[in-house]
Design a protein around this motif. Structure first.
Motif, PDB file in Angstrom:
ATOM      1  N   LEU A   1      96.811  63.327  47.510  1.00 38.42           N
ATOM      2  CA  LEU A   1      96.083  62.251  46.839  1.00 38.42           C
ATOM      3  C   LEU A   1      97.034  61.400  46.021  1.00 38.42           C
ATOM      4  O   LEU A   1      97.880  61.913  45.282  1.00 38.42           O
ATOM      5  CB  LEU A   1      95.017  62.841  45.912  1.00 38.42           C
ATOM      6  CG  LEU A   1      93.873  63.585  46.583  1.00 38.42           C
ATOM      7  CD1 LEU A   1      93.160  64.489  45.593  1.00 38.42           C
ATOM      8  CD2 LEU A   1      92.883  62.594  47.186  1.00 38.42           C
TER       9      LEU A   1
ATOM     10  N   LEU B   1      95.479  68.241  51.282  1.00 36.29           N
ATOM     11  CA  LEU B   1      95.123  66.832  51.101  1.00 36.29           C
ATOM     12  C   LEU B   1      96.049  66.276  50.019  1.00 36.29           C
ATOM     13  O   LEU B   1      96.132  66.839  48.925  1.00 36.29           O
ATOM     14  CB  LEU B   1      93.661  66.716  50.668  1.00 36.29           C
ATOM     15  CG  LEU B   1      93.128  65.304  50.420  1.00 36.29           C
ATOM     16  CD1 LEU B   1      93.055  64.530  51.733  1.00 36.29           C
ATOM     17  CD2 LEU B   1      91.754  65.359  49.756  1.00 36.29           C
TER      18      LEU B   1
ATOM     19  N   PHE C   1      91.753  57.254  42.260  1.00 34.57           N
ATOM     20  CA  PHE C   1      92.292  57.941  43.419  1.00 34.57           C
ATOM     21  C   PHE C   1      92.018  57.205  44.715  1.00 34.57           C
ATOM     22  O   PHE C   1      90.986  56.552  44.888  1.00 34.57           O
ATOM     23  CB  PHE C   1      91.685  59.341  43.527  1.00 34.57           C
ATOM     24  CG  PHE C   1      92.262  60.340  42.568  1.00 34.57           C
ATOM     25  CD1 PHE C   1      91.720  60.474  41.306  1.00 34.57           C
ATOM     26  CD2 PHE C   1      93.331  61.132  42.932  1.00 34.57           C
ATOM     27  CE1 PHE C   1      92.241  61.397  40.407  1.00 34.57           C
ATOM     28  CE2 PHE C   1      93.865  62.060  42.039  1.00 34.57           C
ATOM     29  CZ  PHE C   1      93.316  62.190  40.776  1.00 34.57           C
ATOM     30  N   GLY C   2      92.960  57.377  45.661  1.00 31.27           N
ATOM     31  CA  GLY C   2      92.711  56.976  47.031  1.00 31.27           C
ATOM     32  C   GLY C   2      91.960  58.088  47.752  1.00 31.27           C
ATOM     33  O   GLY C   2      91.636  59.123  47.169  1.00 31.27           O
ATOM     34  N   GLU C   3      91.691  57.870  49.044  1.00 31.95           N
ATOM     35  CA  GLU C   3      90.924  58.846  49.821  1.00 31.95           C
ATOM     36  C   GLU C   3      91.769  60.027  50.270  1.00 31.95           C
ATOM     37  O   GLU C   3      91.237  61.041  50.698  1.00 31.95           O
ATOM     38  CB  GLU C   3      90.296  58.169  51.033  1.00 31.95           C
ATOM     39  CG  GLU C   3      89.241  57.144  50.652  1.00 31.95           C
ATOM     40  CD  GLU C   3      88.526  56.589  51.862  1.00 31.95           C
ATOM     41  OE1 GLU C   3      87.595  55.782  51.667  1.00 31.95           O
ATOM     42  OE2 GLU C   3      88.876  56.934  52.998  1.00 31.95           O
TER      43      GLU C   3
ATOM     44  N   ALA D   1      85.584  63.734  52.263  1.00 26.93           N
ATOM     45  CA  ALA D   1      86.340  62.655  52.895  1.00 26.93           C
ATOM     46  C   ALA D   1      86.556  61.457  51.962  1.00 26.93           C
ATOM     47  O   ALA D   1      86.863  60.348  52.430  1.00 26.93           O
ATOM     48  CB  ALA D   1      85.675  62.186  54.193  1.00 26.93           C
ATOM     49  N   GLU D   2      86.395  61.667  50.665  1.00 30.27           N
ATOM     50  CA  GLU D   2      86.705  60.621  49.697  1.00 30.27           C
ATOM     51  C   GLU D   2      87.602  61.195  48.611  1.00 30.27           C
ATOM     52  O   GLU D   2      87.635  62.409  48.394  1.00 30.27           O
ATOM     53  CB  GLU D   2      85.428  60.068  49.060  1.00 30.27           C
ATOM     54  CG  GLU D   2      84.543  59.307  50.021  1.00 30.27           C
ATOM     55  CD  GLU D   2      83.351  58.675  49.312  1.00 30.27           C
ATOM     56  OE1 GLU D   2      82.429  58.236  50.024  1.00 30.27           O
ATOM     57  OE2 GLU D   2      83.340  58.634  48.063  1.00 30.27           O
ATOM     58  N   GLY D   3      88.319  60.306  47.910  1.00 28.24           N
ATOM     59  CA  GLY D   3      89.096  60.770  46.772  1.00 28.24           C
ATOM     60  C   GLY D   3      88.197  60.996  45.571  1.00 28.24           C
ATOM     61  O   GLY D   3      87.066  60.507  45.525  1.00 28.24           O
ATOM     62  N   PRO D   4      88.681  61.748  44.579  1.00 30.05           N
ATOM     63  CA  PRO D   4      87.891  61.956  43.360  1.00 30.05           C
ATOM     64  C   PRO D   4      87.611  60.619  42.666  1.00 30.05           C
ATOM     65  O   PRO D   4      88.457  59.718  42.659  1.00 30.05           O
ATOM     66  CB  PRO D   4      88.799  62.835  42.500  1.00 30.05           C
ATOM     67  CG  PRO D   4      89.747  63.475  43.455  1.00 30.05           C
ATOM     68  CD  PRO D   4      89.957  62.462  44.537  1.00 30.05           C
TER      69      PRO D   4
ATOM     70  N   GLN E   1      96.102  68.713  46.959  1.00 35.83           N
ATOM     71  CA  GLN E   1      94.892  69.512  46.849  1.00 35.83           C
ATOM     72  C   GLN E   1      94.794  70.454  48.044  1.00 35.83           C
ATOM     73  O   GLN E   1      94.469  70.027  49.163  1.00 35.83           O
ATOM     74  CB  GLN E   1      93.645  68.645  46.764  1.00 35.83           C
ATOM     75  CG  GLN E   1      92.395  69.467  46.483  1.00 35.83           C
ATOM     76  CD  GLN E   1      91.123  68.667  46.420  1.00 35.83           C
ATOM     77  OE1 GLN E   1      91.097  67.470  46.702  1.00 35.83           O
ATOM     78  NE2 GLN E   1      90.058  69.315  46.035  1.00 35.83           N
TER      79      GLN E   1
ATOM     80  N   TYR F   1      85.553  64.360  37.080  1.00 36.63           N
ATOM     81  CA  TYR F   1      85.633  63.593  38.306  1.00 36.63           C
ATOM     82  C   TYR F   1      84.640  64.166  39.290  1.00 36.63           C
ATOM     83  O   TYR F   1      84.373  65.364  39.309  1.00 36.63           O
ATOM     84  CB  TYR F   1      87.043  63.676  38.903  1.00 36.63           C
ATOM     85  CG  TYR F   1      88.034  62.735  38.277  1.00 36.63           C
ATOM     86  CD1 TYR F   1      88.639  63.046  37.063  1.00 36.63           C
ATOM     87  CD2 TYR F   1      88.351  61.529  38.881  1.00 36.63           C
ATOM     88  CE1 TYR F   1      89.543  62.168  36.479  1.00 36.63           C
ATOM     89  CE2 TYR F   1      89.253  60.647  38.311  1.00 36.63           C
ATOM     90  CZ  TYR F   1      89.838  60.989  37.111  1.00 36.63           C
ATOM     91  OH  TYR F   1      90.728  60.111  36.530  1.00 36.63           O
TER      92      TYR F   1
ATOM     93  N   TYR G   1      99.168  63.868  43.884  1.00 35.86           N
ATOM     94  CA  TYR G   1      98.590  65.200  43.709  1.00 35.86           C
ATOM     95  C   TYR G   1      98.448  65.866  45.064  1.00 35.86           C
ATOM     96  O   TYR G   1      98.212  65.206  46.077  1.00 35.86           O
ATOM     97  CB  TYR G   1      97.205  65.115  43.052  1.00 35.86           C
ATOM     98  CG  TYR G   1      97.245  64.824  41.570  1.00 35.86           C
ATOM     99  CD1 TYR G   1      97.455  63.538  41.090  1.00 35.86           C
ATOM    100  CD2 TYR G   1      97.078  65.851  40.641  1.00 35.86           C
ATOM    101  CE1 TYR G   1      97.504  63.283  39.727  1.00 35.86           C
ATOM    102  CE2 TYR G   1      97.120  65.603  39.276  1.00 35.86           C
ATOM    103  CZ  TYR G   1      97.338  64.318  38.834  1.00 35.86           C
ATOM    104  OH  TYR G   1      97.386  64.073  37.482  1.00 35.86           O
TER     105      TYR G   1
END
Lengths: 115, 111
Positions: free
Chosen positions: A90, A88, A106-108, B41-44, A37, B36, A35
């Motif tokens: 994802l 960003l 999700f990852g960061e 600084a984090e993913g959902p 963002q 979500y 994704y």
């Protein structure tokens, strides 16, 4: 159990360059989605890989491409970078058993800045 | 063409009160709806979901309500806590295809 990990976390590129982003999916997850963002927006679907095959694609041009490897890790490649590609990125993985629910882990994310 | 809309960019609530986050959708073919939560600084992070065959799903302090005739869903958080301060995304999917996300609502819970 490790979660979804992405690398690099931040990177800066210039217009016209190419970038590769990497993702290791959560253990046991065989589906990976990417994704984008942009600032102030929700995540937008780029594409999904299931068992190394592309399994759906969003409204992104062909210069966005991907791969999934036998260990279910994945890469997102973007060629001919444009300023609007700054976002960003994802990566998310999911269990086949939960595929119908749309539930993703999700990852960061990888923060890409294009100058 | 936004299929999932969160019309309130932000919401401020006092600790202990109820937070209600709203979401509208246009595609009647969606069969799963998810919320979500995202910290900076984090993913959902997945919070709660509901199938289109239900009208309510509850998990602890979080309840999601679905009104199919109005194409509207809402997330209730009771009681709200300062740690709930985050961006909340509504998302929908059809037959397990890609999640379609709204733009998000920033919730601020003050103590």
């Amino acid at each position: 159990e490790t979660g979804v990990t992405q690398s690099p976390t931040h990177l800066i590129k210039t217009r016209g360059q190419q970038v590769t982003l990497r993702c290791s999916s959560q253990s046991g997850h065989n589906t990976v989605s990417w994704y984008q963002q942009a600032l102030g927006q929700g995540p937008q679907f780029i594409f999904q890989y299931y068992r190394e095959e592309e399994n759906g694609r969003g409204n992104f041009p062909p210069r966005f491409s991907g791969l999934q490897f036998p260990n279910y890790s994945s890469e997102l490649n973007v060629n001919a970078l444009e300023l609007d590609d700054s976002a960003l990125y994802l990566c998310a993985s999911s269990l086949e058993a939960r595929k119908g629910t749309g539930e993703l882990f999700f990852g960061e994310g990888s923060r890409l800045t294009v100058l | 063409d936004q299929q999932v809309k969160q019309n309130s960019p932000s919401l401020s609530v006092q600790e202990g009160r109820i937070s209600i986050l709203n979401c509208d959708y246009t595609n009647s073919m969606f069969d799963y709806f998810l919320w979500y939560k995202k910290y900076p600084a984090e993913g959902p992070t997945f919070l709660i979901s509901i199938s289109s065959i239900k009208d309510k799903n509850e998990d602890g302090r979080f309840t999601v309500f679905l009104n199919k005739s109005a194409k509207h869903l809402s997330l209730h958080i009771v009681p709200s806590q300062p740690g709930d301060s985050a961006v909340y995304f509504c998302a929908a999917s059809r037959r397990g295809t890609a999640l379609i996300f709204g733009k998000g609502t920033t919730l601020s819970v003050s103590s």
